[in-house]
Write a protein that holds these residues in place. Sequence first.
Motif, PDB file in Angstrom:
ATOM      1  N   VAL B  69       1.316  -0.745   0.565  1.00  0.00           N
ATOM      2  CA  VAL B  69      -0.057   0.326   0.381  1.00  0.00           C
ATOM      3  C   VAL B  69       0.725   1.469   0.094  1.00  0.00           C
ATOM      4  N   GLU B  72       2.730   1.530  -3.237  1.00  0.00           N
ATOM      5  CA  GLU B  72       1.256   2.766  -4.591  1.00  0.00           C
ATOM      6  C   GLU B  72       1.611   3.836  -3.943  1.00  0.00           C
ATOM      7  N   TYR B  73       1.787   3.901  -3.018  1.00  0.00           N
ATOM      8  CA  TYR B  73       0.968   5.353  -2.643  1.00  0.00           C
ATOM      9  C   TYR B  73       2.825   6.088  -2.825  1.00  0.00           C
ATOM     10  N   GLU B  76       1.930   7.019  -6.403  1.00  0.00           N
ATOM     11  CA  GLU B  76       1.746   7.518  -7.272  1.00  0.00           C
ATOM     12  C   GLU B  76       1.484   9.443  -6.263  1.00  0.00           C
ATOM     13  N   THR B  77       2.156   9.904  -5.406  1.00  0.00           N
ATOM     14  CA  THR B  77       2.523  10.499  -4.924  1.00  0.00           C
ATOM     15  C   THR B  77       3.248  11.323  -6.092  1.00  0.00           C
ATOM     16  N   HIS B  87       0.780   0.974 -18.562  1.00  0.00           N
ATOM     17  CA  HIS B  87      -0.197   0.171 -18.805  1.00  0.00           C
ATOM     18  C   HIS B  87      -1.122  -0.221 -17.855  1.00  0.00           C
ATOM     19  N   PRO B  88      -2.221  -0.692 -17.740  1.00  0.00           N
ATOM     20  CA  PRO B  88      -2.723  -1.477 -16.903  1.00  0.00           C
ATOM     21  C   PRO B  88      -2.637  -2.235 -17.100  1.00  0.00           C
ATOM     22  N   HIS B  89      -2.463  -3.322 -18.424  1.00  0.00           N
ATOM     23  CA  HIS B  89      -1.813  -5.042 -18.155  1.00  0.00           C
ATOM     24  C   HIS B  89      -1.450  -4.936 -17.451  1.00  0.00           C
ATOM     25  N   ARG B  91       0.344  -3.457 -14.928  1.00  0.00           N
ATOM     26  CA  ARG B  91       0.381  -3.438 -13.981  1.00  0.00           C
ATOM     27  C   ARG B  91      -0.446  -4.412 -12.680  1.00  0.00           C
ATOM     28  N   ALA B  92      -1.667  -4.689 -13.622  1.00  0.00           N
ATOM     29  CA  ALA B  92      -2.277  -6.615 -12.985  1.00  0.00           C
ATOM     30  C   ALA B  92      -0.898  -7.121 -13.242  1.00  0.00           C
ATOM     31  N   ARG B  95       1.155  -6.406 -10.572  1.00  0.00           N
ATOM     32  CA  ARG B  95       0.386  -6.851  -8.719  1.00  0.00           C
ATOM     33  C   ARG B  95       0.294  -8.047  -8.746  1.00  0.00           C
ATOM     34  N   PHE B  96      -0.121  -9.265  -9.507  1.00  0.00           N
ATOM     35  CA  PHE B  96      -0.561 -10.150  -9.353  1.00  0.00           C
ATOM     36  C   PHE B  96       1.167 -10.731  -8.677  1.00  0.00           C
ATOM     37  N   TRP B  97       2.320 -10.091  -9.080  1.00  0.00           N
ATOM     38  CA  TRP B  97       2.963 -11.158  -8.386  1.00  0.00           C
ATOM     39  C   TRP B  97       4.153 -10.799  -7.365  1.00  0.00           C
ATOM     40  N   ASN B  99       1.952 -10.010  -4.983  1.00  0.00           N
ATOM     41  CA  ASN B  99       1.173 -11.143  -4.111  1.00  0.00           C
ATOM     42  C   ASN B  99       1.852 -11.825  -4.384  1.00  0.00           C
ATOM     43  N   PHE B 100       2.021 -12.868  -5.259  1.00  0.00           N
ATOM     44  CA  PHE B 100       2.075 -13.877  -5.480  1.00  0.00           C
ATOM     45  C   PHE B 100       3.102 -13.855  -4.014  1.00  0.00           C
TER      46      PHE B 100
END
Lengths: 233, 233
Positions: B69, B72-73, B76-77, B87-89, B91-92, B95-97, B99-100
């Motif tokens: 978190v 990400e902050y 973004e800041t 690109h959103p894909h 970024r997804a 985030r997936f890896w 978390n993995f």
Amino acid sequence: MADEIKLLRLWASPFCQRVELALKLKGLQYQLIDEDIWNKSELLLQSNPVHKKVPVLFHNGNAIAESFVIMEYIDETWKHTPLLPKHPHGRANARFWANFVDEKVTIRCVFKTASIAYLGKDKAQEDSIELFSQQLKMLEAELAGKDYFGGDSIGFVDIAAFFIMHVYGVVQEVKEAELMTQEKFPVLVQWLAKLEANDLVMECLQPSEKHLAHVRARLSVLDEEAASKTKAA
Amino acid sequence: MADEIKLLRLWASPFCQRVELALKLKGLQYQLIDEDIWNKSELLLQSNPVHKKVPVLFHNGNAIAESFVIMEYIDETWKHTPLLPKHPHGRANARFWANFVDEKVTIRCVFKTASIAYLGKDKAQEDSIELFSQQLKMLEAELAGKDYFGGDSIGFVDIAAFFIMHVYGVVQEVKEAELMTQEKFPVLVQWLAKLEANDLVMECLQPSEKHLAHVRARLSVLDEEAASKTKAA
């Protein structure tokens, strides 16, 4: 070219329902593909080989897995009707509470220390529900004074928490367990009722008889497992 | 007004080291505050009352908790030198890896099924390491053909994974256990060495003797716990 959006899902999964509501709030058209998680499809095994779990979102052929990752993807790809707040600090707060929901208040969190099959029937299980209640109190405090976790409208945390908590009601009905009562959690119960009155939210849910039958079947499997463990011990 | 950035941390925590590296990669000035997690400070209890855990980042007085978190902050800041892809894909996927890494390959993931104190000493513990190796193989495959998980430069997943994997080396030295060898994981081992040669990364780590002493002390506590459990059973 119009976006092609497909959602591989299990109808009773709150994690899949989250994605469906996110798509609906954005006003997007999508196709649902039902997964049989007891006989996993080639599509699931190929699109999420790491976890082999639903939900999986397909956007123009690209697969994205995990409900929060998908929700972030949806929010970044279609920027109207934002799910996360605009300011980084608000976004951090939303992500924090969404994670909290998954770590602390899913039905699995009650399972961890006590079989839900025996909820409230002995001291260990009473303790388990007490701990669960303490976590819920934190969410109750976070929501107090607001219409939604997202403020004036349904946001990321509302989507994250609603489908998890909607299951409490079904479990309560089947097991006569008290997970979230009006007396103890007036703010959360009122918020839940408000969301249950929302048409888009309701479109993501199945008739309650179907849901009840599903939860009864799953709990009876858990009952059997718990009984055979007790026997083996 | 210049940004005031403070990081409440435990020096040996890979989760805190992640935040430090993210701040360094952005070229930000910050102050470190050492937390005593065995005697938690008022500052920690007040700034992260829910989990009572480090890291906590303070930005102009606002507290943000949880390493991902916070990362990400930060991204973004301060938008220069992005940690996540554009690109959103992408970024997804990042985030997936990330978390993995937290779900599958932390040292805790070996602990879950076997005390690290007895790594490799019986069949159950061999199985535990085998499962762990299978998860690492997935990360090895994800990294293959790239300089970094983030592509040409250090990104979100590199930060997420590096400090977790750096601990393997220390544990291997103390316990003579083989968690990630050159033979089995050539891609990951090469990537780890590349990051260990990076000045900013090294600034987040303490001298290896200090780290070794810390891990020895923690493992000896775990040894005692495991021994007393065996005795009680």
